[in-house]
Design an enzyme around this catalytic site. Structure first.
Site, PDB file in Angstrom:
ATOM      1  N   TYR A   1       0.848  -1.185   0.000  1.00  0.00           N
ATOM      2  CA  TYR A   1       0.000   0.000   0.000  1.00  0.00           C
ATOM      3  C   TYR A   1       0.886   1.238   0.000  1.00  0.00           C
ATOM      4  O   TYR A   1       1.845   1.321   0.760  1.00  0.00           O
ATOM      5  CB  TYR A   1      -0.892  -0.002   1.241  1.00  0.00           C
TER       6      TYR A   1
ATOM      7  N   LYS B   1       4.076   8.099   9.361  1.00  0.00           N
ATOM      8  CA  LYS B   1       3.707   7.450  10.635  1.00  0.00           C
ATOM      9  C   LYS B   1       4.644   7.777  11.803  1.00  0.00           C
ATOM     10  O   LYS B   1       4.556   8.877  12.341  1.00  0.00           O
ATOM     11  CB  LYS B   1       3.524   5.952  10.407  1.00  0.00           C
TER      12      LYS B   1
ATOM     13  N   ASP C   1       9.257   2.275   0.182  1.00  0.00           N
ATOM     14  CA  ASP C   1       8.220   2.947   0.949  1.00  0.00           C
ATOM     15  C   ASP C   1       8.324   2.456   2.391  1.00  0.00           C
ATOM     16  O   ASP C   1       7.881   1.354   2.722  1.00  0.00           O
ATOM     17  CB  ASP C   1       6.839   2.641   0.353  1.00  0.00           C
TER      18      ASP C   1
END
Ligand SMILES: *Cc1c(COP(=O)(O)O)cnc(C)c1O
Length: 438
Positions: free
Chosen positions: A141, A281, A235
């Site tokens: 994702y 995050k 990522d």
């Protein structure tokens, strides 16, 4: 959960499905959203007043524990100087320096979400290489920008929507979606067929549950990129500063433990620095953030030094950066931080193994530092299709029994569990108790 249900009904009147992000809907587990009143350490307090040991941890954004003193203090202190300037300030340098110390001669830009970071990184990669196509992997994702919604991990997969309505076919024509851990031949053929600007991947994917990368897969992917002047983008929005300082790329190695068919295995292999990298995050300490960076020559393509446009009113926001800096400084000043987090993760994983073996329910487990996945399948999944084949009914029952015993895990097997510095034996023992009742 009577109050939560009442609030949910009210929310439905004003917010689509009552939620601001699909995973919060608890659709996969046939449940309704739980409303949170407050959070501290490893615990959430719901509006109904129940205390839950939290393994969602804001989907990995929280690593020191909820409402951490150091983070709160930093935020309050930054607040006194204003919430946003829309102009340069010193914390941006301090923040970027941390990243540049880990990745020498990289430049970094701060944005407001992981979605923005990956979207911008790909644009820059395309601008730099002057090529159109990108490769992504099914179940990885990278946020919800159009080009990535070809076959998605998190929310979408949970809701079993093949792709997303509203994304024109034309917008995804330049995205090639391959299965994670694909055969080398498939990779080779794809590179032969297309001129690829960039490959974007999660090296330890956490958005289809945690799927262990095969060393040959990663290595051949990297060498194909090098041979074809294709940029490789890690990522690390989840793994960045969670699995280690600077994430997987920062440690120059990926490390994980698998448990399947009764056998526990520790695996680790070296990995080179990518051309570009994205964070989010953890590095925002629970506030909105994203960071993307890359080699200087690539990043100098970004406007206004270069001709690739990218911007943000709230980019490098002082409150987000103060929280992020508090977390990163705390980690770097805490001796053995990652060792402690790793030991906690292993303790939880061992407890799960022990109890499920006793119970005779076949499960497989994958864990990295501070993150863990439990699959109701004998074998560890190798890709998204394997993940989808795991036992849904059993997962749902497990989720409910945990909740009844004061534990909340992500309401979907496609999401990793997250462990913070504040998780203690007591949080783990609640899980043991729940499994016994399963
Ligand atoms: C969460 C996530 C994103 C998106 O970040 P948002 O802040 O939710 O936009 C991108 N990539 C990965 C790997 C993620 O886990």
């Amino acid at each position: 959960m009577q109050i939560s249900e009442k609030l949910y009904k009210e929310a439905l009147r004003y917010i689509p499905a009552g939620v601001n992000s699909p995973v919060r809907s608890f659709k996969y587990v046939d449940g309704t959203p739980i409303f949170i009143k407050s959070a501290r350490g490893s615990k959430l307090i719901t509006e109904d007043g129940s205390e839950l040991s939290d393994y969602i941890m804001s989907w990995g954004a929280i690593i020191l524990g909820h409402s951490s003193e150091v983070v709160n203090r930093a935020i309050v202190s930054a607040l006194k100087n204003g919430t946003s300037f829309g102009l340069c300030h010193k914390m941006e340098i301090e923040f970027a320096k941390i990243f540049s110390n880990i990745f020498p001669d990289f430049l970094f830009r701060m944005v407001n979400s992981g979605t923005e970071a990956t979207m911008s990184a790909v644009r820059v990669a395309r601008g730099f290489t002057k090529r159109k196509h990108i490769i992504k992997f099914s179940g990885c994702y990278h946020g919800h920008s159009d080009q990535f919604l070809t076959s998605s991990g998190s929310g979408l997969a949970t809701l079993s929507i093949p792709a997303s309505n509203g994304v024109p076919e034309e917008f995804t024509l330049c995205t090639i979606t391959l299965e994670y851990n694909s055969d080398i031949e498939i990779l080779k053929n794809t590179f032969k067929k297309y001129e690829i600007a960039a490959v974007i991947l999660e090296v330890l994917p956490g958005n289809m549950g945690i799927v262990p990368p095969k060393k040959e897969f990663i290595n051949s992917l990297i060498s194909l990129c090098r041979a074809n002047s294709t940029l490789i983008i890690y990522d690390e929005v989840i793994t960045g500063f969670r699995t280690g300082w600077g994430g997987i790329a920062g440690e120059r190695k990926v490390e994980f433990i698998t448990f399947e068919s009764g056998i526990k295995k520790w695996e680790s292999f070296e990995i080179s620095i990518p051309d570009m990298i994205t964070f989010g995050k953890v590095v925002g300490g629970g506030l909105p953030i994203g960071v993307f960076g890359g080699r200087r020559e690539i990043m100098e393509k970004v406007a206004p030094s270069g001709d690739v446009y990218q911007a943000g009113t709230l980019a490098g926001n002082p409150i987000s950066l103060s929280a992020g800096l508090a977390v990163l400084n705390f980690i770097s000043e805490t001796k053995n931080f990652y060792h402690i987090l790793k030991e906690k993760t292993i303790a939880l994983s061992d407890l799960l193994i022990e109890e499920f073996l006793k119970k005779g329910i076949p499960v497989s487990i994958v864990s990295g530092t501070g993150m863990l996945s439990l699959f109701f399948s004998e074998k560890v999944p190798q890709n998204f299709s394997d993940v989808k084949a795991s036992d849904k009914k059993l997962f749902n029952r497990f989720f409910k029994v945990l909740l009844e015993n004061g534990v909340i895990i992500p309401p979907s097997p496609y999401e990793a569990w997250f462990i913070s510095l504040q998780h203690k034996e007591e949080d783990f023992e609640k899980i043991r108790k729940a499994i016994k009742k399963l």
